[in-house]
Design a protein around this motif. Structure first.
Motif, PDB file in Angstrom:
ATOM      1  N   LYS A  92       0.804  -1.224   0.000  1.00  0.00           N
ATOM      2  CA  LYS A  92       0.000   0.000   0.000  1.00  0.00           C
ATOM      3  C   LYS A  92       0.836   1.273   0.000  1.00  0.00           C
ATOM      4  N   VAL A  93       2.123   1.176   0.279  1.00  0.00           N
ATOM      5  CA  VAL A  93       2.951   2.378   0.248  1.00  0.00           C
ATOM      6  C   VAL A  93       2.987   2.956  -1.163  1.00  0.00           C
ATOM      7  N   TYR A  94       2.999   2.093  -2.176  1.00  0.00           N
ATOM      8  CA  TYR A  94       3.028   2.570  -3.562  1.00  0.00           C
ATOM      9  C   TYR A  94       1.665   3.110  -3.986  1.00  0.00           C
ATOM     10  N   LEU A  95       0.602   2.445  -3.595  1.00  0.00           N
ATOM     11  CA  LEU A  95      -0.737   2.892  -3.972  1.00  0.00           C
ATOM     12  C   LEU A  95      -1.068   4.232  -3.313  1.00  0.00           C
ATOM     13  N   ASN A 145      -0.827  11.561   4.425  1.00  0.00           N
ATOM     14  CA  ASN A 145      -0.761  10.917   5.739  1.00  0.00           C
ATOM     15  C   ASN A 145      -0.757   9.391   5.610  1.00  0.00           C
ATOM     16  N   VAL A 146      -1.605   8.872   4.712  1.00  0.00           N
ATOM     17  CA  VAL A 146      -1.648   7.419   4.512  1.00  0.00           C
ATOM     18  C   VAL A 146      -0.300   6.922   3.994  1.00  0.00           C
ATOM     19  N   PHE A 147       0.280   7.678   3.059  1.00  0.00           N
ATOM     20  CA  PHE A 147       1.604   7.308   2.549  1.00  0.00           C
ATOM     21  C   PHE A 147       2.639   7.298   3.671  1.00  0.00           C
ATOM     22  N   ALA A 148       2.595   8.317   4.544  1.00  0.00           N
ATOM     23  CA  ALA A 148       3.558   8.388   5.648  1.00  0.00           C
ATOM     24  C   ALA A 148       3.406   7.190   6.588  1.00  0.00           C
ATOM     25  N   LEU A 149       2.153   6.793   6.859  1.00  0.00           N
ATOM     26  CA  LEU A 149       1.925   5.643   7.748  1.00  0.00           C
ATOM     27  C   LEU A 149       2.569   4.377   7.192  1.00  0.00           C
TER      28      LEU A 149
END
Length: 565
Positions: A92-95, A145-149
């Protein structure tokens, strides 16, 4: 005037005025928001208008080129992130980063619609683009924020921060949705602008929290890339805000505020791309380590497999030897068992022979008794005796055909014999058989005629020499599950006196009953591995005179499972 220039500039209106004439024009503007529109009117001649448009194109060339470069870079990076998402097990880091780039491109594209394909989508719908301004910014913040998580693995390393960011994202989503719906339906731009400062404060605070937590507490190798990228984005936004109030950082380049935002995002993309590359490098290294460990484990398994095979071969060899040894032992055991069975059969034959020897011995003594009555010319007693003898003889002959009989039958035959002898000696003695309560005479199996020789010996060698009437007591008690005890006690003259008298009625003949019984008990011990046997005790009174004999007989028994009939 060049009509093509006018078509490319919707802010201009072409007017044709005759020389020397005077005209007044009234400009009216309409705004759906509650903000007052600021209108500035200028009149250009044909030549002046062309010069103005030429200068405008030259000033916007850098801005447009930067925008086109930015859009291309964002598109390429977004597609590459989607490719990595599907290639790396849907990490999910890429998405999440692809989503962040998508919303950033939409947000900046709306501000550059004069130069980008978004114009074909939205056209001149300026109000729709205005209402999408805030929601797109919150969508950018949420996806960031989602990417940072996922990028910093905060859910695993800092659960409390993960929960905080999660609820902040929920707030972003709710606020962005309500902002769009409220502004689109009410056109209340004043309220939206009043909320601009506090909402941007929350965004800035959340970004600083992530940067500080990452820089101070997390030890991940991607943290420096995250901090550098986030700071680049913040600096670009700050420069954009300052440039909107009229400060020109680079005179002569005619850069607008959105250009600094684009530069900030572009630099952020570079750092985040390096960080993602670092993640891929770490992931590849972990995969290599796993592969190396797997190969090492395979080699170790191969060694272990060889060792196990060697041990199995040794175990099989040992087991084979054990089976062969067990087979030899079994053969030897079978041979030993056959020998034991043969010896047992021999001993049983010997026991049977000894048992059969009891029959003529008993018959001989009984015939002597009948002869005694006949010589006394006591015909009636002789007849009664013959009747009792016939009954006893049938019982003895029946029992002699069996290896074992019930103790009940043995005692019945014994009592018949004692009654037989009591009649013979004119009631010169009385007898009593006492059986303990725990002795079940119906289920206990014993050898036939095993007690009779001792009773016979007590009568003939002890009681018959008394002047007064004698007493014969037989007690039966159980020692354990495999042995029973008989006590035959009389108050005769004793063994010493009997040896002196050598009764004339026996003609000095030697009694073979005890010898045969002793041999039978010894044979039974060999067959059953028991402790059968007997002892004889002389009884004396207080003055030392003999007052009788006691025989203690131990016999091996077998407990019958069912009730004897």
């Amino acid at each position: 005037m060049d009509d093509r220039s006018l078509e490319a500039s919707p802010d201009f209106i072409k007017l044709t005025l005759p020389p020397g004439e005077y005209h007044r024009y009234l400009g009216l503007s309409y705004s759906r928001t509650n903000h007052q529109a600021s209108l500035y009117f200028s009149v250009y001649s044909h030549i002046t208008f062309l010069e103005f448009m030429q200068q405008r194109r030259q000033r916007g060339l850098i801005h447009v080129s930067l925008s086109i470069f930015f859009q291309g870079a964002v598109w390429i990076m977004m597609l590459y992130m989607l490719f990595l998402y599907f290639q790396n097990n849907r990490d999910k880091v890429y998405l999440s980063y692809a989503a962040y780039l998508f919303f950033a491109m939409l947000y900046l594209g709306l501000k550059l619609e004069s130069y980008l394909p978004l114009r074909s989508v939205f056209g001149d719908a300026q109000y729709l683009k205005l209402t999408l301004n805030e929601p797109l910014q919150f969508a950018m913040a949420l996806s960031y924020n989602v990417f940072a998580l996922h990028f910093l693995r905060i859910r695993k390393l800092k659960p409390w921060l993960y929960r905080l960011v999660f609820w902040v994202n929920v707030g972003y989503a709710v606020y962005g949705t309500l902002d769009f719906a409220y502004l689109y339906t009410t056109s209340d731009m004043a309220t939206i602008q009043a909320l601009f400062a506090p909402t941007r404060g929350v965004m800035l605070l959340m970004g600083l929290v992530l940067i500080c937590v990452a820089g101070l507490t997390l030890k991940s190798p991607v943290v420096p890339y995250f901090i550098a990228g986030s700071l680049s984005f913040l600096i670009g936004n700050l420069l954009a805000i300052v440039s909107t109030v009229g400060y020109d950082f680079f005179p002569g380049l005619d850069l607008v505020g959105v250009s600094f935002t684009q530069i900030g995002i572009f630099v952020e993309i570079l750092f985040f791309s390096l960080g993602i590359g670092k993640l891929i490098q770490i992931s590849n290294r972990e995969k290599e380590d796993i592969n190396d460990a797997y190969i090492e484990q395979l080699l170790e398994n191969e060694k272990l497999n060889q060792q196990i095979n060697q041990e199995l071969e040794q175990q099989v060899e040992a087991r084979t030897n054990e089976v062969l040894r067990a087979h030899r032992e079994l053969e030897e055991s079978k041979a030993s068992q056959i020998r034991s069975e043969y010896e047992k059969q021999l001993m049983e034959s010997e026991m049977n022979s000894l048992r059969l020897q009891m029959n003529p011995h008993f018959i001989f003594n009984s015939l002597n008794s009948i002869r005694y009555f006949i010589l006394k010319e006591d015909g009636d007693k002789a007849a009664d005796y013959i009747t009792s003898f016939a009954k006893l003889l049938r019982m003895i002959l029946h029992h002699s055909k069996q290896k074992e009989i019930a103790l009940e039958d043995e005692l019945e035959a014994l009592e018949l014999y004692m009654m037989f002898e009591a009649e013979r000696f004119s009631e010169k003695f009385n007898y009593e058989v006492i059986v303990e309560p725990d002795v079940d005479t119906r289920t206990i199996m014993v050898q036939p005629l095993i007690i009779q020789p001792f009773v016979e010996n007590a009568i003939w060698h002890g009681l018959m020499h008394r002047k007064e009437a004698g007493r014969l007591i037989i007690k039966v008690s159980k020692l354990n599950s495999g042995e029973i005890r008989f006590i035959i006690e009389d108050n005769g003259v004793g063994r010493a006196k009997a040896a002196e008298l050598k009764s004339k009625k026996h003609g000095g003949n030697k009694s073979y009953g005890l010898q045969i019984t002793r041999s039978r008990l010894e044979a039974a011990n060999r067959v059953n591995k028991g402790q059968a046997g007997f002892t004889v005790e002389d009884l004396y009174d207080s003055e030392g005179k003999p007052v009788g004999t006691r025989v203690i007989l131990i016999v091996n028994i077998r407990q019958h499972e069912s009730t004897y009939n």
